[in-house]
Design an enzyme around this catalytic site. Structure first.
Site, PDB file in Angstrom:
ATOM      1  N   HIS A 123       0.817  -1.219   0.000  1.00 44.43           N
ATOM      2  CA  HIS A 123       0.000   0.000   0.000  1.00 44.43           C
ATOM      3  C   HIS A 123       0.848   1.265   0.000  1.00 44.43           C
ATOM      4  O   HIS A 123       0.373   2.337  -0.360  1.00 44.43           O
ATOM      5  CB  HIS A 123      -0.990  -0.001   1.174  1.00 44.43           C
ATOM      6  CG  HIS A 123      -0.387   0.221   2.521  1.00 44.43           C
ATOM      7  ND1 HIS A 123      -0.087  -0.812   3.391  1.00 44.43           N
ATOM      8  CD2 HIS A 123      -0.029   1.352   3.167  1.00 44.43           C
ATOM      9  CE1 HIS A 123       0.406  -0.320   4.511  1.00 44.43           C
ATOM     10  NE2 HIS A 123       0.455   1.004   4.406  1.00 44.43           N
ATOM     11  N   ASP A 177       0.033  -7.606   1.389  1.00 45.00           N
ATOM     12  CA  ASP A 177       0.469  -6.221   1.578  1.00 45.00           C
ATOM     13  C   ASP A 177       1.986  -6.122   1.628  1.00 45.00           C
ATOM     14  O   ASP A 177       2.541  -5.379   2.440  1.00 45.00           O
ATOM     15  CB  ASP A 177      -0.158  -5.610   2.829  1.00 45.00           C
ATOM     16  CG  ASP A 177      -0.007  -4.084   2.854  1.00 45.00           C
ATOM     17  OD1 ASP A 177       0.106  -3.495   1.762  1.00 45.00           O
ATOM     18  OD2 ASP A 177       0.013  -3.506   3.953  1.00 45.00           O
ATOM     19  N   SER A 230       4.679   2.444   7.863  1.00 47.90           N
ATOM     20  CA  SER A 230       4.372   1.272   7.050  1.00 47.90           C
ATOM     21  C   SER A 230       5.574   0.834   6.236  1.00 47.90           C
ATOM     22  O   SER A 230       6.227   1.644   5.580  1.00 47.90           O
ATOM     23  CB  SER A 230       3.214   1.581   6.089  1.00 47.90           C
ATOM     24  OG  SER A 230       1.988   1.433   6.728  1.00 47.90           O
TER      25      SER A 230
END
Length: 517
Positions: free
Chosen positions: A125, A161, A235
């Site tokens: 992402h 992811d 992230s």
């Protein structure tokens, strides 16, 4: 659940303040090579410090940023055609047929080098479009010495992811994956990343849970939960144990505000390592799929279990079966409760979706099933799981949620007065083609339509006028008498509830437990 990365209107570049540390000569080794980091232990009378370990590891952590182009349709000018059209034309939108508006966007995240020649691990992402209508124009990796490199995507996977990037560089500091299976609740962990674009930031905490299920389903709904602060921009960054091993890839936070509240999640190294290895070999990730839709809410709850006469928190209810799919070919039906997959129990922590996704395509999944309270089995040949976009397209439509009695969209004009299924507090009547069209269900749908719901009943708030009941406890119903017979049978068996298969407009059918009065 929120992903821990940031989208901004301008490109922000951050980096760690530590200088790039290169090996002086000879074969290059990982920054976290065994023996390179001294064991962390507090000095007598002093708090523990992670400084030496961080100084060694931080150069391998990078900032990842993207430049994006967002194309959006212009909204129509609400004042067009009025005396105020010219005055407010610049504020209210474009004229009919006006071309789309383009604007620039960006995203920020973290990553870490896993080889001296520039392979970088991050989250999918982080490098994906951050808004509808957006495309990613370029990806930039910034090292801790502020050197910038344009990155190429080697592999990415939406479901896990994870993504693997490559930059054109050599002799870079890097780290290696460790063994996340050895992590225990209470162990210290350190997270390094680029939260809010501030540059290299270090946070520490403990492992709060392992194999945490977040309810997202799929093959990878297993996370390391930590209270180490993970915020937007973290992230894709690494989570280290005190030996300097990467035991997780920071991925998500649980937050209502978008900020850290002490609940962060990392993809375990045991999950990430084989996927990254597959990317490095040029391969793609395949998962198992059998073509079923599951009842929302996960495993069987107390009400549904009471209606079915089975233990709660065991097994999952099949909401629908894809026509022509593997499960349909094997005889699986809507209303089946799957209790095991290849001998492994379906539980709260081990969902049906998780178990099936981890069966290799081409292999057979043996499903243990409860059908109308009786055990049976189905052998399903697993096929490759379609992409998330393809699945959304297949399962899309005018889905409507259940659990409200706030509208009255049924139509019983020209029909006889409804017969009451008093034991459930509802009034039903046969579903005719005219009524089916009026309530918006697909042609060919069979069942009875609800005409009234008593406010004093358990059905009130779950069902509403216009809902179509297709079956009761697995038995198809076509008349009010069918409903009453099924309710009487359940009552005689000592069940306090019945399980109704209900369809609302064009949405998928769902199973709802309703108490017998």
């Amino acid at each position: 659940m929120r992903y821990a990365y940031a989208i901004t209107s301008a490109l922000l570049l951050g980096g760690a303040t530590a200088t790039l540390a290169l090996q002086p000569s000879g074969a290059q080794v990982a920054q976290n090579e065994p023996g390179a980091i001294q064991a962390v232990s507090p000095k007598p009378g002093a708090p523990m410090s992670f400084a030496d370990m961080v100084a060694r590891l931080q150069p391998a952590v990078v900032n990842i940023s993207t430049k994006q182009t967002i194309v959006q349709k212009q909204q129509a000018n609400p004042f067009a055609g009025t005396p105020f059209g010219e005055l407010f034309g610049g504020m209210g939108g474009g004229a009919p047929g006006a071309p789309p508006v383009k604007r620039e966007g960006a995203s920020l995240g973290s990553g870490f080098l896993i080889s001296p020649d520039g392979y970088v691990v991050t989250n999918n992402h982080v490098i994906s479009p951050g808004a509808q209508g957006a495309t990613v124009d370029s990806i930039t990796v910034t090292l801790s010495d502020k050197k910038e490199y344009v990155a190429k995507v080697i592999g990415k996977d939406q479901e896990s992811d994870l993504a693997l990037l490559k930059i054109d560089a050599a002799n870079l500091p890097f780290v290696k994956f460790g063994d996340s299976n050895g992590a225990r609740v209470g162990d210290w962990v350190v997270a390094i990343g680029e939260p809010f674009g501030l540059g290299g930031t270090v946070t520490a905490g403990i492992v709060s849970a392992i194999n945490r299920v977040t309810g997202q389903g799929g093959a990878y709904d297993r996370f390391i939960q930590t209270d180490a602060s993970i915020n937007q921009g973290n992230s894709g960054g690494p989570m280290f144990d005190l030996n300097g091993n990467v035991i997780g890839v920071n991925s998500q936070i649980f937050s209502q505000s978008g900020g850290n509240i002490g609940i962060g999640f990392a993809i375990p190294a045991a999950v990430a390592k084989p996927i990254i290895a597959t990317f490095m070999k040029g391969g793609t990730i395949e998962r198992g799929y059998i073509g079923v839709q599951l009842q929302p809410g996960g495993t069987i709850n107390e009400d549904t279990a009471a209606a079915l006469g089975i233990p709660k928190n065991q097994g999952e209810l099949i909401n629908d079966v894809t026509a022509g799919g593997p499960a349909a070919k094997a005889g699986v039906r809507a209303g089946d409760v799957v209790t095991k997959v290849n001998g492994q129990a379906v539980t709260v922590d081990q969902s049906l979706s998780y178990l099936v996704s981890n069966v290799k395509p081409g292999q057979t999944a043996r499903l243990d099933i409860l059908r109308n309270g009786k055990p049976t089995t189905a052998n399903v040949v697993v096929v490759p799981r379609p992409s998330p976009d393809k699945l959304a397209e297949t399962l899309g439509g005018d889905a409507q949620g259940f659990g409200g009695n706030d509208s009255d969209d049924g139509d019983d004009s020209g029909t006889a007065a409804p017969t009451a299924a008093a034991a459930l507090g509802i009034g039903v009547q046969p579903l005719t083609p005219a009524i089916a069209q009026a309530v918006g269900v697909e042609p060919g749908t069979q069942g009875v339509v609800i005409a009234v719901v008593a406010q004093t009943s358990d059905a009130y708030g779950k069902l509403k006028r216009g809902d179509v009941i297709m079956s009761v406890n697995g038995t198809p119903v076509r008349t009010a008498a069918d409903v009453q017979t099924a309710v009487t049978t359940a009552k005689s068996a000592g069940r306090p509830q019945v399980l109704l298969q209900v369809k609302r407009a064009r949405g998928p059918a769902q199973f709802l437990p309703v108490k017998i009065k």
